[in-house]
Scaffold this active site. Structure first.
Site, mmCIF file in Angstrom:
data_model
loop_
_atom_site.group_PDB
_atom_site.id
_atom_site.type_symbol
_atom_site.label_atom_id
_atom_site.label_comp_id
_atom_site.label_asym_id
_atom_site.label_seq_id
_atom_site.Cartn_x
_atom_site.Cartn_y
_atom_site.Cartn_z
ATOM 1 N N ASP A 1 0.819 -1.283 0.025
ATOM 2 C CA ASP A 1 0.111 0.193 0.039
ATOM 3 C C ASP A 1 1.161 0.775 -0.085
ATOM 4 O O ASP A 1 2.078 1.000 0.498
ATOM 5 C CB ASP A 1 -0.740 -0.227 1.889
ATOM 6 N N ASP B 1 -1.271 -1.172 6.485
ATOM 7 C CA ASP B 1 -1.881 -0.676 7.981
ATOM 8 C C ASP B 1 -3.565 -0.228 8.114
ATOM 9 O O ASP B 1 -3.218 0.163 8.611
ATOM 10 C CB ASP B 1 -1.005 0.422 7.665
#
Length: 812
Positions: free
Chosen positions: A500, A699
């Site tokens: 990400d 996350d």
């Protein structure tokens, strides 16, 4: 009455300054000081139990409060009269404790499991019904006493070894010029061997027979089955030879009519197996060092700040919301936030990095980290099992009990192992009895017992669990938490890493980077108007603009008529002027031309920044640009991962232009921008269908589906809890270099496991035929049962010793 200066708390042993306000108590004309009211209350309830202690080395009485020398062993503190006594004790504590060396009581609610069969869970210490190994606590305790099995085996070894040595001397003395059989007579010698061997076999070896019988009753043959059969056969055969030698064929009896006996083999085998077990238990104790080291990071007490002054309290008495003072050199007691003072804190225990971090009011601190320079007051936010340290300990403990898929190979082999060995022993016995030289029965007996003794399924069973236990502990020390053994094994085969962007590659906190003003405005004015308008917004980009303005010395005005337009921007009135802030669509809605700033916007977006137009009273005024900065460690981490041969793919919900700018800067292999959580999940599935082994690092909540779908999910410890729950690996501080560390650790662990399995397979493949006597026709070599017992014990120790090498594995 003596003044108590720098006295030692007689209960817990901590050094206590004689400052005012310390809890005190007088007993027998002496003042005592305590680190906390908890210790004072314990002392007051029974002063004689804590006032004095006995030096375990010389036996002298030592005053606990003034003792200058102490040592802690097995969760208990010992006091010494001199440095010499302390040195002797620390070198070999078991030599001085003897039967006093008893395990500390287990914590309430403790559960026990088998190192080889984690499905076995009991509320009390016991033996595993499958393999016979002693069950161990599922989570080590910082103050846990010595392993009770180790204590028991130490005692049995101290009493049994001299007796076994006597039996061995009586039987083998003739080879060393001590013919006891001639001096005492054959009958007396045999009876003496029985008298000395019986306690060794029947009492010292009782745990082995108990486990061997349990393995037969439960239908789970294991190493104890083989040891029991081998030792039992040797002992019973010898006992029959002493009591009724006439039952045996004349061909195997000597000139005195005595049949051969193997008391020395039975007794020495028991002692050698016991020595191996003690070595193995000592080595296995070290596999829990990582957890105990983590537990030791937390201080035992905390300094509570109250209206009446400071007081030291036990850590388990700290409540959420209480204020705690942390002085230089002390460990932070619990998780919380600094509310007064400033300092630098060593957070290496959770980051793996030795760089100290500055902490001021409003900054968070983590329990177990070390306060270095200044003093500060903090407010407790997470206590007990909710602290980061406690959660790390829990995750490591779970990971250490997990099973790697490669363990299935050993399990399948172990299922057929014992019956095969028993069959090999019977076959060897029959072969020697039929084809062996005289006395054939003696040779057959030796070969059968040696085969039973040398085979060691324990080494096979320990090969994987020991490596996993040590590796997960080593990872925790470097800020890499492994959830289970499967993740560790799979990570070694990963060839594609999906990352990400926000919070993973970048810091996840946008900051103001650029302010552009047209000719009729200046940069300060444009930023002031933008910040005034964004004060009413909760968007992360708005916070970046407001914070950026404050840092440049601009105090935003109040805005009126604030309105947020979804997907476009915000507008309102500032100082009587109509202000609009947002993207090109926002400008179109406000009737403001954005072409004059178009080129500048594209240039900023090409740098990975988010640019927003500012319009005042219907006319363009300028731009403000915000960017989520790339972490300082990201470039190095990606270089290391590329060197490892990984293909790195970015999957982000951010705009394509911004994502591509970041990808160019970091040299990523592939970019997927403007993707939803479902699309991230589908990307993982697509790559797996193509045959790739995929790891996903993220996350946020939006990353959780992809983390769960990946072969290995990697969560940033600074992110959302759901991301960490979905991941197999957690990087405590969100540093991507932790992925490189985890990759190195996975390779080292799998290599270690394969080495262990090779040792175990090779040992048994070579050892069993040699014990059966295949070398005898060629070299005249027939393995003694005593040598077989020594080799069997060393096989397990060698496997554990090899696993322990992972403790010092460099992960940089």
């Amino acid at each position: 009455m003596r003044a108590a200066v720098n006295d030692r708390d007689p209960v817990c042993g901590m050094i206590v300054d004689s400052e005012a306000g310390k809890p005190g108590f007088s007993h027998a004309g002496q003042d005592y000081r305590f680190c906390s009211t908890h210790c004072r209350d314990r002392f007051a309830a029974n002063p004689t139990a804590f006032a004095e202690a006995r030096d375990p080395v010389c036996g002298m009485t030592v005053n606990r409060a003034t003792a200058a020398r102490t040592a802690k062993h097995g969760g208990e503190r010992f006091y010494f009269c001199s440095a010499r006594c302390q040195e002797r004790f620390e070198a070999a504590p078991e030599d001085f404790l003897g039967d006093r060396l008893a395990p500390a009581p287990a914590p309430a609610g403790a559960q026990y499991t088998c190192p080889m069969h984690q499905e076995i869970v009991e509320d009390q210490p016991d033996d595993c019904p499958i393999c016979g190994m002693a069950l161990e606590p599922m989570t080590p305790c910082a103050d846990s006493g010595p392993n009770p099995e180790l204590v028991d085996f130490h005692r049995r070894l101290r009493l049994g070894a001299p007796l076994a040595l006597l039996v061995f001397a009586l039987e083998m003395g003739g080879h060393a010029g001590l013919p006891f059989a001639e001096w005492l007579g054959p009958a007396v010698t045999q009876w003496a061997q029985f008298i000395f061997a019986a306690p060794v076999v029947l009492w010292v070896g009782f745990p082995f027979f108990k486990r061997g019988w349990a393995s037969i009753v439960t239908g789970n043959p294991n190493m104890w089955t083989l040891i029991s059969l081998g030792v039992g056969a040797a002992f019973l055969f010898s006992l029959a030879a002493v009591l009724a030698p006439g039952l045996f064929p004349e061909a195997i009896r000597d000139q005195h009519g005595r049949a051969p006996i193997y008391f020395e083999a039975a007794a020495v085998i028991v002692i050698l197996v016991l020595v191996g077990q003690v070595m193995e238990l000592n080595a296995r104790e070290k596999t829990g060092d990582a957890i105990r080291a983590l537990l030791d990071l937390a201080p035992k007490t905390a300094r509570r700040v109250t209206d009446a002054g400071d007081e030291d309290v036990a850590l388990d008495e700290v409540k959420v919301g209480e204020r705690l003072r942390v002085r230089p050199g002390e460990a932070v007691p619990v998780d919380g936030v600094v509310i007064e003072g400033r300092s630098s804190v060593d957070e290496s225990m959770i980051t793996g990095e030795p760089i100290e971090v500055e902490k001021a009011a409003g900054e968070t601190v983590t329990g177990g980290t070390i306060n270095r320079a200044g003093s500060f007051v903090m407010e407790a936010r997470n206590v007990g099992a909710d602290t980061v340290l406690s959660r790390i300990v829990g995750m490591v403990a779970v990971a250490q009990r997990s099973r790697a898929p490669i363990q299935a190979v050993a399990d399948r082999v172990a299922g057929y192992f014992v019956p095969t060995v028993v069959g090999a022993a019977l076959l060897a016995f029959a072969a020697w009895l039929i084809f062996g030289p005289a006395p054939a029965f003696t040779y057959a007996m030796v070969a059968a017992v040696s085969v039973l003794i040398i085979a060691c399924p324990c080494a096979l069973g320990l090969a994987t669990p020991m490596s996993i236990m040590v590796a997960t502990g080593r990872g925790a020390q470097s800020g890499v938490l492994i959830r289970d053994a499967e993740a560790l094994e799979r990570f070694a085969d990963v060839d594609t890493l999906i990352v990400d962007k926000t919070g993973t590659l970048t810091e996840g906190r946008p900051v103001l980077t650029d302010v552009v003003a047209l000719e009729s405005f200046d940069e300060g004015e444009v930023l002031s108007l933008a910040a005034a308008l964004e004060q009413g917004s909760e968007h992360p980009l708005a916070a970046a603009i407001v914070v950026g303005a404050v840092k440049r010395g601009i105090k935003p005005e109040q805005s009126n008529e604030f309105e947020a337009v979804t997907g476009k921007g915000v507008r309102g009135a500032v100082g009587g002027r109509a202000v609009a802030l947002g993207n090109a669509a926002m400008m179109d809605e406000a009737g403001v031309s954005s072409t004059e700033l178009g080129d500048r916007v594209e240039a900023l977006q090409g740098e990975g920044k988010t640019a927003m137009f500012v319009a005042v009273d219907g006319a363009p005024a300028g731009l403000v640009a915000v960017a989520d900065r790339i972490k300082e460690t990201t470039a190095e981490a990606l270089r290391l991962l590329h060197d490892e041969g990984l293909r790195i793919v970015m999957a982000t919900g951010d705009s394509r232009r911004t994502a591509e700018a970041v990808a160019r800067q970091l040299g990523l292999d592939e970019v997927h921008a403007e993707v939803s959580p479902e699309e991230k999940h589908d990307l993982v599935v697509k790559l797996k269908v193509e045959g790739r082994k995929v790891a996903m690092a993220g996350d946020g909540v939006n990353d959780a589906p992809a983390l769960a779908a990946a072969d290995v999910g990697i969560a940033m410890g600074t992110g959302a809890d759901v991301a960490m729950e979905s991941a197999g690996v957690t990087l405590v501080k969100g540093d991507l270099r932790g992925i490189a560390r985890a990759r190195l650790l996975s390779h080292a662990t799998m290599r270690n496991i394969r080495q262990n399995l090779f040792f175990a397979f090779a040992y048994n493949t070579i050892g069993v035929p040699v014990a059966a006597g295949v070398l005898f026709p060629f070299f005249g070599v027939l393995l003694s049962p005593i040598v077989a017992a020594a080799a069997m014990s060393l096989s397990s120790v060698s496997v554990i010793g090899n696993a322990l090498r992972l403790r010092v594995k460099k992960l940089e």
